[in-house]
Design a protein around this motif. Sequence first.
Motif, PDB file in Angstrom:
ATOM      1  N   GLY A 114      14.959  72.480 -10.286  1.00  0.00           N
ATOM      2  CA  GLY A 114      14.477  72.082  -8.971  1.00  0.00           C
ATOM      3  C   GLY A 114      13.647  70.815  -9.019  1.00  0.00           C
ATOM      4  N   TYR A 115      12.801  70.695 -10.039  1.00  0.00           N
ATOM      5  CA  TYR A 115      11.946  69.510 -10.149  1.00  0.00           C
ATOM      6  C   TYR A 115      12.775  68.262 -10.425  1.00  0.00           C
ATOM      7  CZ  TYR A 115       8.062  66.539 -11.666  1.00  0.00           C
ATOM      8  OH  TYR A 115       7.145  65.516 -11.802  1.00  0.00           O
ATOM      9  N   LEU A 116      13.742  68.376 -11.357  1.00  0.00           N
ATOM     10  CA  LEU A 116      14.575  67.219 -11.695  1.00  0.00           C
ATOM     11  C   LEU A 116      15.472  66.818 -10.528  1.00  0.00           C
ATOM     12  CD1 LEU A 116      15.590  68.123 -15.368  1.00  0.00           C
ATOM     13  CD2 LEU A 116      13.838  66.504 -14.609  1.00  0.00           C
ATOM     14  N   ALA A 117      15.912  67.811  -9.749  1.00  0.00           N
ATOM     15  CA  ALA A 117      16.730  67.482  -8.580  1.00  0.00           C
ATOM     16  C   ALA A 117      15.937  66.617  -7.607  1.00  0.00           C
ATOM     17  CB  ALA A 117      17.206  68.761  -7.901  1.00  0.00           C
ATOM     18  N   GLY A 118      14.657  66.952  -7.440  1.00  0.00           N
ATOM     19  CA  GLY A 118      13.819  66.149  -6.554  1.00  0.00           C
ATOM     20  C   GLY A 118      13.606  64.734  -7.058  1.00  0.00           C
ATOM     21  N   LEU A 119      13.638  64.554  -8.387  1.00  0.00           N
ATOM     22  CA  LEU A 119      13.481  63.221  -8.979  1.00  0.00           C
ATOM     23  C   LEU A 119      14.809  62.488  -9.106  1.00  0.00           C
ATOM     24  CD1 LEU A 119      10.972  64.090 -11.875  1.00  0.00           C
ATOM     25  CD2 LEU A 119      10.433  62.968  -9.704  1.00  0.00           C
ATOM     26  N   GLY A 120      15.915  63.180  -8.858  1.00  0.00           N
ATOM     27  CA  GLY A 120      17.235  62.568  -9.016  1.00  0.00           C
ATOM     28  C   GLY A 120      17.614  62.362 -10.473  1.00  0.00           C
ATOM     29  N   LEU A 121      17.209  63.282 -11.353  1.00  0.00           N
ATOM     30  CA  LEU A 121      17.452  63.155 -12.786  1.00  0.00           C
ATOM     31  C   LEU A 121      18.398  64.244 -13.282  1.00  0.00           C
ATOM     32  CD1 LEU A 121      13.807  62.469 -14.040  1.00  0.00           C
ATOM     33  CD2 LEU A 121      15.599  60.778 -13.577  1.00  0.00           C
ATOM     34  N   ASP A 122      19.167  63.918 -14.325  1.00  0.00           N
ATOM     35  CA  ASP A 122      20.101  64.873 -14.926  1.00  0.00           C
ATOM     36  C   ASP A 122      19.590  65.435 -16.242  1.00  0.00           C
ATOM     37  OD1 ASP A 122      22.006  64.573 -12.884  1.00  0.00           O
ATOM     38  OD2 ASP A 122      22.814  62.770 -13.844  1.00  0.00           O
ATOM     39  N   THR A 123      18.489  64.905 -16.750  1.00  0.00           N
ATOM     40  CA  THR A 123      17.922  65.385 -18.010  1.00  0.00           C
ATOM     41  C   THR A 123      16.404  65.491 -17.864  1.00  0.00           C
ATOM     42  OG1 THR A 123      17.632  63.158 -18.919  1.00  0.00           O
ATOM     43  CG2 THR A 123      19.743  64.261 -19.363  1.00  0.00           C
TER      44      THR A 123
END
Length: 524
Positions: free
Chosen positions: A478-487
């Motif tokens: 969820g956190y990475l989705a908010g940052l637009g990151l895949d890793t």
Amino acid sequence: MRFFNTEGPNCLADHYTLPPLARWDLDEVLALIDRKKYFLLHAPRQTGKTTCLLALMEHLNREGRYRALYVNIEAAQAARERVEAGIGAVVQAIANSAGWRLGDAGADALAREVLQGPSALVGLEAFLTRWCAQSPQPLVLLLDEVDALVGDTLISLLRQLRAGYPQRPAAFPQTVILCGVRDLRDYRIHASSEAAPITGGSAFNIKAKSLRLGDFDAAEVTALLREHTAETGQAFTSEALERVWMLTQGQPWLVNALAYRVCFEMPEGRDRARPVTAALIDQAKEYLIVNRVTHLDQLADKLREERVRRVIEPMLAGTALETVPEDERQYLVDLGLLRRDGAGGLVVANPIYREVLPRALASGPQDSLPQIAPTWLNADASLNPDRLLDAFLTFWRQHGQPLLKSAPYHEIAPHLVLMAFLHRVINGGGTLEREYAIGSGRMDLCLRYGAVTLGLELKVWREGAVDPLAAGLKQLDGYLAGLGLDTGWLIVFDRRAGQPPIAERTVSAEAISPQGRRICVVRA
């Protein structure tokens, strides 16, 4: 030219200022005064309380029905529990202010007579009784910094006001407004012979109401900033206006400090032909945080208090507050460190404070760090995440154990040491953003360095709990989705008893999150 004010009360001729009396319900205040009520005004430091009280005094004196006087009694704090000296300082402050603000030359002579007589210990009651009896109009007394007083001095002041209360308005003030950071229930009155504090309510049960001065709303932030535009022609972009609101959540000092830094100190902002952009606001924010300007330093200093630690430590760790008393939680709200969100939960008051609190706590470990070569940089000075991971693992294995002792909050010591390390990484070249909340079970970090954005989640494996890996991978998605990151990184600090030394148990491996992201899992 006017400017954004960050020191003391506002002066309309010198400072950009929102109408002070519009910041509270003036009709309610005037009704309380008309009904001869005694009440409180409280709010965090540097939110505009004194400016509002001075405006109220001028309003009442201009109307002519009452004789209003503002008095700052902070000087009495130095007396501590020496009651006669403390009450004497309060009486003298009232007399001095009456001479200066009201042109009442007789107040000083009356104060000296009372304080030199046999009733000096109850000199406030005696002075106000005689002074009000001579007043041509009913007196409205605005006492500022009341909660700076402690112990018997504060008890005496409250009880003398209560004793004279039945004589109002002919021989005692029609209304007394007590002003300070905290509400009356939070006054900490410590007697030297007692370990436990006495609450203020029992000494001042004539209080009719407690009014709280709120922060600016988004429209007020925009209105204040546009005063600068109207006066100088320098515009704030819509993104900059939104950024100031988002970073400050309307905390008045922070709004003024950001705008003053950009418009009056930064070379780019002093050029009135150039608009103020969100990027300039971000630069100003970093300056305020890194340089621990006075307001932020005062807040950080509160972290040393045990009752503050009992709330902030679990909040940073993401655990529940459990048995923390309600008055301690409310204390942090009154200080302005925390606020209640729309659902009623406690959150840090604004993103700037959210950065300041852990950064201040990590300063001890940061000062204790050994020299670390920046092996995480490429030849072009860009950040290499793989090298950063290797550098962190080496650092943690060698220095993690002893550095944990330098952290002021034991429960989140690993978090603070990691943040100290990351502060070295971003020094002068990036930013570190944090997200944490009560009951979330984690802290999230976002490291930005040039073109690289790295999302990290910190979890703790505590005694008697299950391995937090599965929950951490799901939350990190969820956190990475908010940052637009895949890793990203998931760091699990094992705080269970009987574990091997940190140097032996610190390992890393790759895992796939439920949503298919590649996650570096560090067990430390």
